[in-house]
Design a protein around this motif. Sequence first.
Motif, PDB file in Angstrom:
ATOM      1  N   TYR A   3       0.832  -1.198   0.000  1.00 24.56           N
ATOM      2  CA  TYR A   3       0.000   0.000   0.000  1.00 24.56           C
ATOM      3  C   TYR A   3       0.867   1.247   0.000  1.00 24.56           C
ATOM      4  O   TYR A   3       1.891   1.295   0.676  1.00 24.56           O
ATOM      5  N   ILE A   4       0.424   2.229  -0.755  1.00 20.95           N
ATOM      6  CA  ILE A   4       0.985   3.560  -0.696  1.00 20.95           C
ATOM      7  C   ILE A   4      -0.046   4.381   0.055  1.00 20.95           C
ATOM      8  O   ILE A   4      -1.234   4.316  -0.256  1.00 20.95           O
ATOM      9  N   TYR A   5       0.412   5.134   1.039  1.00 16.52           N
ATOM     10  CA  TYR A   5      -0.539   5.884   1.848  1.00 16.52           C
ATOM     11  C   TYR A   5      -0.085   7.329   1.975  1.00 16.52           C
ATOM     12  O   TYR A   5       1.103   7.639   1.892  1.00 16.52           O
ATOM     13  N   GLY A  18       4.080   7.386   2.338  1.00 15.53           N
ATOM     14  CA  GLY A  18       4.854   6.194   2.634  1.00 15.53           C
ATOM     15  C   GLY A  18       4.259   4.968   1.969  1.00 15.53           C
ATOM     16  O   GLY A  18       3.231   5.038   1.301  1.00 15.53           O
ATOM     17  N   GLN A  19       4.930   3.831   2.152  1.00 17.94           N
ATOM     18  CA  GLN A  19       4.428   2.564   1.621  1.00 17.94           C
ATOM     19  C   GLN A  19       4.672   1.475   2.656  1.00 17.94           C
ATOM     20  O   GLN A  19       5.606   1.554   3.437  1.00 17.94           O
ATOM     21  N   THR A  20       3.789   0.483   2.646  1.00 15.46           N
ATOM     22  CA  THR A  20       3.857  -0.595   3.636  1.00 15.46           C
ATOM     23  C   THR A  20       3.065  -1.799   3.135  1.00 15.46           C
ATOM     24  O   THR A  20       2.291  -1.690   2.184  1.00 15.46           O
ATOM     25  N   CYS A  48      -5.407   9.074   1.912  1.00 12.19           N
ATOM     26  CA  CYS A  48      -5.369   8.365   0.627  1.00 12.19           C
ATOM     27  C   CYS A  48      -4.672   7.026   0.824  1.00 12.19           C
ATOM     28  O   CYS A  48      -3.657   6.947   1.519  1.00 12.19           O
ATOM     29  N   LEU A  49      -5.223   5.992   0.214  1.00  9.46           N
ATOM     30  CA  LEU A  49      -4.653   4.653   0.285  1.00  9.46           C
ATOM     31  C   LEU A  49      -4.785   3.994  -1.076  1.00  9.46           C
ATOM     32  O   LEU A  49      -5.884   3.907  -1.620  1.00  9.46           O
ATOM     33  N   ILE A  50      -3.653   3.549  -1.623  1.00  6.81           N
ATOM     34  CA  ILE A  50      -3.643   2.900  -2.932  1.00  6.81           C
ATOM     35  C   ILE A  50      -2.959   1.551  -2.794  1.00  6.81           C
ATOM     36  O   ILE A  50      -1.901   1.442  -2.170  1.00  6.81           O
ATOM     37  N   GLU A  51      -3.567   0.542  -3.379  1.00  5.64           N
ATOM     38  CA  GLU A  51      -3.058  -0.825  -3.298  1.00  5.64           C
ATOM     39  C   GLU A  51      -2.282  -1.166  -4.570  1.00  5.64           C
ATOM     40  O   GLU A  51      -2.734  -0.870  -5.679  1.00  5.64           O
ATOM     41  N   LYS A  52      -1.121  -1.792  -4.410  1.00  9.52           N
ATOM     42  CA  LYS A  52      -0.307  -2.265  -5.535  1.00  9.52           C
ATOM     43  C   LYS A  52       0.018  -3.736  -5.325  1.00  9.52           C
ATOM     44  O   LYS A  52       0.066  -4.224  -4.197  1.00  9.52           O
ATOM     45  N   GLU A  62       5.438   5.787  -4.626  1.00 10.59           N
ATOM     46  CA  GLU A  62       5.833   6.574  -3.456  1.00 10.59           C
ATOM     47  C   GLU A  62       6.846   7.650  -3.852  1.00 10.59           C
ATOM     48  O   GLU A  62       6.723   8.814  -3.440  1.00 10.59           O
ATOM     49  N   LYS A  63       7.830   7.301  -4.652  1.00  3.57           N
ATOM     50  CA  LYS A  63       8.834   8.276  -5.092  1.00  3.57           C
ATOM     51  C   LYS A  63       8.196   9.394  -5.904  1.00  3.57           C
ATOM     52  O   LYS A  63       8.547  10.565  -5.741  1.00  3.57           O
ATOM     53  N   LYS A  64       7.249   9.049  -6.777  1.00  2.00           N
ATOM     54  CA  LYS A  64       6.553  10.075  -7.560  1.00  2.00           C
ATOM     55  C   LYS A  64       5.788  11.025  -6.653  1.00  2.00           C
ATOM     56  O   LYS A  64       5.809  12.244  -6.848  1.00  2.00           O
TER      57      LYS A  64
END
Length: 81
Positions: A3-5, A18-20, A48-52, A62-64
């Motif tokens: 996840y990117i949050y 961040g990501q986790t 915001c929460l995005i799943e990868k 996350e870097k973007k």
Amino acid sequence: MHYIYILFSETLDKYYKGQTNNIQNRLARHNAGYEKYTKNGTPWKLVCLIEKKSRSEAVILEKKLKNMNRDKLEAFIKKYG
């Protein structure tokens, strides 16, 4: 899954990206003051929460996000959050 949050602190008026792979644990750590960068901004709110599918995809996004200025980041949150 990874996840990117994006978190927001009203105290600091700042966003944190961040990501986790465990969002519940990560959010709890941020709000408990265990993370150096975010301990002064509690409470942090998940905006915001995005799943990868993979960690590598999450790290790329996350870097973007970390390179976006505030206006672009808020537009991203409005669109995907």
